[in-house]
Design an enzyme around this catalytic site. Structure first.
Site, PDB file in Angstrom:
ATOM      1  N   ALA A 269      -8.675   2.773  42.151  1.00 37.29           N
ATOM      2  CA  ALA A 269      -8.626   1.582  41.371  1.00 37.29           C
ATOM      3  C   ALA A 269      -9.335   0.249  41.751  1.00 37.29           C
ATOM      4  O   ALA A 269      -9.286  -0.037  43.156  1.00 37.29           O
ATOM      5  CB  ALA A 269      -7.081   1.100  41.251  1.00 37.29           C
ATOM      6  N   ASP A 270     -10.105  -0.362  41.185  1.00 38.65           N
ATOM      7  CA  ASP A 270     -10.467  -1.755  41.749  1.00 38.65           C
ATOM      8  C   ASP A 270      -9.548  -2.548  41.632  1.00 38.65           C
ATOM      9  O   ASP A 270      -8.285  -2.613  41.250  1.00 38.65           O
ATOM     10  CB  ASP A 270     -11.385  -2.268  40.252  1.00 38.65           C
ATOM     11  CG  ASP A 270     -12.901  -1.760  40.294  1.00 38.65           C
ATOM     12  OD1 ASP A 270     -13.426  -1.192  41.176  1.00 38.65           O
ATOM     13  OD2 ASP A 270     -13.507  -2.006  39.365  1.00 38.65           O
ATOM     14  N   LYS A 271      -9.857  -3.591  42.865  1.00 40.32           N
ATOM     15  CA  LYS A 271      -8.663  -4.605  43.133  1.00 40.32           C
ATOM     16  C   LYS A 271      -8.708  -5.820  42.189  1.00 40.32           C
ATOM     17  O   LYS A 271      -7.814  -5.993  41.349  1.00 40.32           O
ATOM     18  CB  LYS A 271      -8.984  -5.105  44.597  1.00 40.32           C
ATOM     19  CG  LYS A 271      -7.881  -6.038  45.002  1.00 40.32           C
ATOM     20  CD  LYS A 271      -8.347  -6.857  46.292  1.00 40.32           C
ATOM     21  CE  LYS A 271      -9.281  -7.486  46.443  1.00 40.32           C
ATOM     22  NZ  LYS A 271      -9.073  -9.024  45.663  1.00 40.32           N
TER      23      LYS A 271
ATOM     24  N   THR B 261      -7.268  -5.500  38.306  1.00 33.47           N
ATOM     25  CA  THR B 261      -6.926  -4.242  37.992  1.00 33.47           C
ATOM     26  C   THR B 261      -5.346  -4.226  39.011  1.00 33.47           C
ATOM     27  O   THR B 261      -4.225  -4.057  38.434  1.00 33.47           O
ATOM     28  CB  THR B 261      -7.342  -2.932  38.164  1.00 33.47           C
ATOM     29  OG1 THR B 261      -8.575  -3.014  37.610  1.00 33.47           O
ATOM     30  CG2 THR B 261      -6.820  -1.784  37.843  1.00 33.47           C
TER      31      THR B 261
ATOM     32  N   THR C 121     -11.261   3.573  38.083  1.00 34.96           N
ATOM     33  CA  THR C 121     -11.170   2.528  37.302  1.00 34.96           C
ATOM     34  C   THR C 121     -12.486   1.682  37.522  1.00 34.96           C
ATOM     35  O   THR C 121     -12.862   1.755  38.521  1.00 34.96           O
ATOM     36  CB  THR C 121     -10.121   1.678  37.250  1.00 34.96           C
ATOM     37  OG1 THR C 121     -10.035   0.996  38.583  1.00 34.96           O
ATOM     38  CG2 THR C 121      -8.608   2.452  37.232  1.00 34.96           C
TER      39      THR C 121
END
Length: 880
Positions: A351-353, A356, A594
């Site tokens: 997951a992107d930080k 997200t 993501t």
């Protein structure tokens, strides 16, 4: 290249104190290359002098004429990422290619050869229906994405024929002059013309969330966002020729075969091999008996039709299509139907930080104050050195930090100096209510210290505060004030951070309970990523991506294990994202990803299930399997839960279909070989397929329980349980055959009708056994499934009793069939439970208790009890 984003994307983190105040991290400037990247084909165009560039492009600051622009557009093509689109006709024809379609086509041909025209046309209709349903559902999903793209399409301000016009960004051509303002997405690679410096957010390209400063003559890249300033630019590359156009090569090269496709092929192969063995035996016996060739072909036809899971592709496609519509209601648009099945098996989510896991906006923390200065005083001084109408992210964050929004009213800013990359600070001259004046400034801590008269005294404390903030993931902003004597006094340090989303920590914990490990993937500095991961309960084992290879690197076993165990990755480049997913997949993980930018596209395509998050670029949406229209992780968790329900329905149907195929195939084969008797006519077999498969479509709406562990096709279990049920079925059928033939001495035409009704009723009862691992009553079926089964079997009974296309059957015999089928159903269920126990001995992980949470779907009226045989994964910390 058209890089569309929603309005939210224009608010992306521009991010906090300026260059000198930031922790060191890699940035892409006009000459920087990501590790392992290819040489930039436009290197000379980025570095040559502006007069030479204008000469080469045949352009000037006045831009192109419309005629010349049209000519160049035809020469270079549209300014967009090209997607490989399959010819619709070829796509439709592909549904007629594969093991199961081949079997259906063989049955059509055999029906024509032996001139069984009713069978021929009915089976042909089923074959075409399968293709039409599958093609239509996938096309509908594609249309949803196209509509989304059209709604988010951007325009560009372009100078044509000496006038500013706003055509679609896809119509830009090399040599065009464009105008870029605050919040604009750069529509193509360009060189800046004369004007003031601008601040450019390149996060969509590099993952770097901090803005870069660009001045006249510098190159800027498509997909970047203008965060400050306004300037003209000369386009030098469009479409695939842009700096990050090479990304498309990685996207096209990332081809995966879904687990769903593999499972269907395995099931098809299993049935094909079984059919070939049986048909070969029948043909051999027929030849020995001296039967006519035409009769032998008739045998082959019957058995081939019996072996074909005619509606299996249709039922599975409809099940996923219904699921896709449910996910759309949860704000997740499915662009590839097989992604639903893939999502059910995801056990790692990268997951992107920014945006997200975090809110994608700066927030002010508790400040470090010197001497007797209070937190409110230092925040007020910082706020006076900020200006709201500049729409600067840092200024807005500081202003939002004021507890009393009326605190600024007594003061009037008489002069304001905005931030510039040379001085790295802002400054304001302020007049107080009593007429006194003073100055305030904020900026990089070391810059503010150099200004301050008290720097020598407070340097140690300030440096420690800045380092402490960095270790905790904050960026520091120094604040100072100068009164009448003109000497600056350092007041303290303001910490700024992009706070986590309110639901992020809970969502991550929920994901872990469901057997999904979330790994943070960010372009931010290691300290910031590590602190955010700890805050969210993800663990602090964050790797610096600089230590990783790229997509062409084969990692050592030790490094692969390190990647597998990591809680996240910092300072990530595009090649790293692709590589991380590749390594995880090679080690048996099903990986979700993501992303929102061009740099994410290869990884989104490579992942088993790629999510384009809210506000993603065209490149990300085109590469992703699922497009999210709301921010955050919670929608992904909802999608995973829904996909696991859908998987349970597909798994139930697969077992049911194989069991029924075996039941009919083995019963008919044994009857023909042993008794030299056709227990069913060809039209009975076709009606059996029509009624059973028509009703079983309702399984797409069945109530099921999702399990708190990733799902995967376990063909040993699917084929094992189906085979057990498929072997018990013929035993029951032969029991009734014996009663009808030897005990009640029913004539053979009526006996055929009786056996048809038996196979129809018993077959539909089987679905209530395959839909749960526990006793058949442990999960209440959906009303629509119950009504479909009762309806079709009532129809089958009426067909038999009134003799439509079959010999009429006495009501009493029909009642006997129902009672006999139900009795065998009750006897078979314990056999199924025993089969699960035996098979579970070969799967240690399923012997663990599984938490199954009842989440009925589509109008479910009640919460069911947990599935009796479900499994629960071990729970643990983020380092599990």
């Amino acid at each position: 290249m058209t890089m569309t984003k929603s309005a939210q994307q224009t608010d992306k983190l521009a991010n906090a104190p300026r260059d000198a105040a930031r922790p060191a991290k890699p940035t892409h400037n006009s000459t920087t290359k990501a590790p392992g990247s290819k040489p930039d084909p436009n290197e000379s165009l980025k570095s040559m002098s502006m007069p030479d560039l204008q000469a080469k492009l045949g352009s000037s600051p006045d831009g192109l004429t419309q005629a010349e622009a049209d000519k160049r557009l035809a020469q270079y093509g549209p300014n967009e990422i090209k997607e490989k689109k399959t010819n619709p006709i070829l796509k439709f024809l592909s549904y007629f290619w594969g093991p199961i379609p081949w079997m259906i086509e063989a049955a059509v041909i055999l029906s024509g050869v032996v001139r069984h025209w009713p069978d021929f046309f009915i089976i042909l209709v089923l074959l075409v229906s399968n293709a039409v349903v599958g093609f239509w559902e996938e096309r509908q999903a594609g249309n949803a994405i196209d509509a989304l793209k059209a709604r988010l399409a951007t325009k560009a301000r372009v100078k044509r024929d000496g006038k500013w016009v706003t055509p679609p960004a896809r119509e830009l051509a090399p040599g065009d002059v464009i105008r870029l303002r605050l919040g604009d997405i750069v529509p193509a690679d360009a060189r800046l013309l004369a004007g003031d410096e601008v601040s450019v957010d390149q996060s969509a390209l590099t993952g770097e969330s901090l803005p870069a400063t660009r001045k006249s003559g510098d190159a800027i890249f498509s997909g970047s966002i203008i965060r400050r300033g306004e300037i003209g630019a000369l386009v030098y590359a469009t479409g695939a020729k842009t700096y990050f156009g090479k990304t498309a090569e990685l996207v096209e090269g990332a081809v995966t075969v879904s687990h769903f496709q593999k499972a269907v092929l395995k099931i098809g192969n299993y049935l094909i091999i079984l059919a070939l063995v049986v048909v070969s035996g029948i043909v051999a016996v027929s030849i020995l008996r001296g039967d006519a060739i035409l009769t032998t072909l008739q045998f082959a036809l019957l058995l081939t039709v019996a072996a074909i899971p005619v509606a299996m592709p249709t039922v599975l496609s409809v099940t996923m299509a219904v699921g896709a519509r449910l996910l759309a209601k949860k704000k997740a648009i499915v662009s590839k139907l097989v992604a639903i099945e893939e999502l059910a098996g995801v056990d790692v989510l990268c997951a992107d930080k920014t945006g997200t896991l975090t809110q994608n906006k700066l927030s002010l923390g508790d400040p470090f104050c010197l001497d007797e200065i209070t937190a409110d005083q230092i925040i007020l001084a910082g706020a006076l050195a900020s200006r709201a109408d500049n729409d600067d992210t840092i200024d807005l964050a500081v202003l939002d930090g004021l507890k009393d929004k009326q605190a600024l009213k007594p003061f009037q800013v008489t002069h304001f100096v905005p931030f510039d990359p040379v001085h790295k600070r802002t400054e304001a001259t302020v007049e107080a209510a009593d007429g006194s004046t003073f100055k305030v400034t904020k900026g990089a801590p070391q810059v503010i210290q150099e200004l301050s008269a008290n720097a020598a005294v407070v340097k140690g404390a300030v440096d420690k505060a800045v380092n402490d903030f960095a270790a905790r993931g904050f960026r520091a902003l120094g604040v100072a004030r100068a009164d009448g004597d003109g000497k600056w006094q350092l007041l303290g340090v303001l910490p700024l951070s992009d706070p986590p989303r309110e639901d992020a920590k809970t969502t991550i914990a929920t994901a872990l309970e469901m057997g999904v490990k979330i790994k943070m993937v960010t372009g931010d500095a290691l300290a910031i990523a590590r602190e955010m991961a700890k805050t969210l309960g993800m663990g602090g084992n964050i790797l610096n991506a600089a230590s990783l290879g790229d997509s062409k690197t084969d990692e050592t076993a030790a490094m692969a294990k390190t990647i597998e165990d990591a809680d996240g990755f910092a300072q990530v480049f595009p090649e790293h994202k692709f590589h991380i997913i590749d390594v995880l997949q090679k080690h048996g993980h099903s990986v979700g990803m993501t992303g929102d930018g061009v740099n994410d596209a290869p990884a989104l395509k490579k992942a088993d299930c790629g999510f384009a998050v809210s506000g993603a670029t065209d490149a990300a949406r085109a590469a992703a399997s699922i497009v999210l229209v709301t921010p955050g992780l919670s929608v992904i968790i909802d999608a995973i839960k829904e996909s696991r329900r859908i998987f349970q329905r597909m798994n139930s149907y697969a077992m049911y279909r194989i069991a029924e195929t075996l039941r009919v195939l083995l019963f008919m084969t044994a009857a023909i070989l042993v008794f030299n008797f056709f227990p069913l006519t060809a039209i009975m077999i076709v009606m059996l397929a029509l009624l059973n498969d028509a009703a079983i479509l309702s399984i797409a709406y069945d109530k099921v329980l999702y399990r708190d562990k990733p799902e995967a096709w376990n063909m040993r279990t699917v084929l094992g349980i189906a085979t057990v049920l498929g072997l018990v079925g013929p035993c029951a059928a032969f029991g009734l055959f014996y009663l009808g033939d030897r005990v009640f001495q029913i004539d053979h035409p009526q006996l055929q009708t009786m056996m048809y009704l038996m196979l129809s009723v018993a077959g539909h009862l089987t679905i209530f056994q395959t839909r749960t691992r526990g006793p058949w009553w442990s999960i209440q079926p959906a009303r629509i499934l119950l009504l479909a089964v009762v309806g079709t079997q009532t129809l089958a009974t009426l067909i038999c009793v009134f003799g439509f296309l079959v010999t009429p059957l006495w009501w009493g015999w029909a009642a006997l069939v129902w009672g006999y089928a139900i009795a065998w159903f009750l006897v078979t269920d314990p056999v199924k439970l025993l089969a699960y126990r035996v098979l579970d001995q070969f799967k240690p992980e399923t012997r663990m208790e599984t938490k199954a949470v009842a989440k009925p779907d589509v109008g479910a009226e009640a919460t069911s009890k947990p599935d009796m045989g479900a499994a629960k994964p071990p729970t643990g910390g983020a380092n599990r």
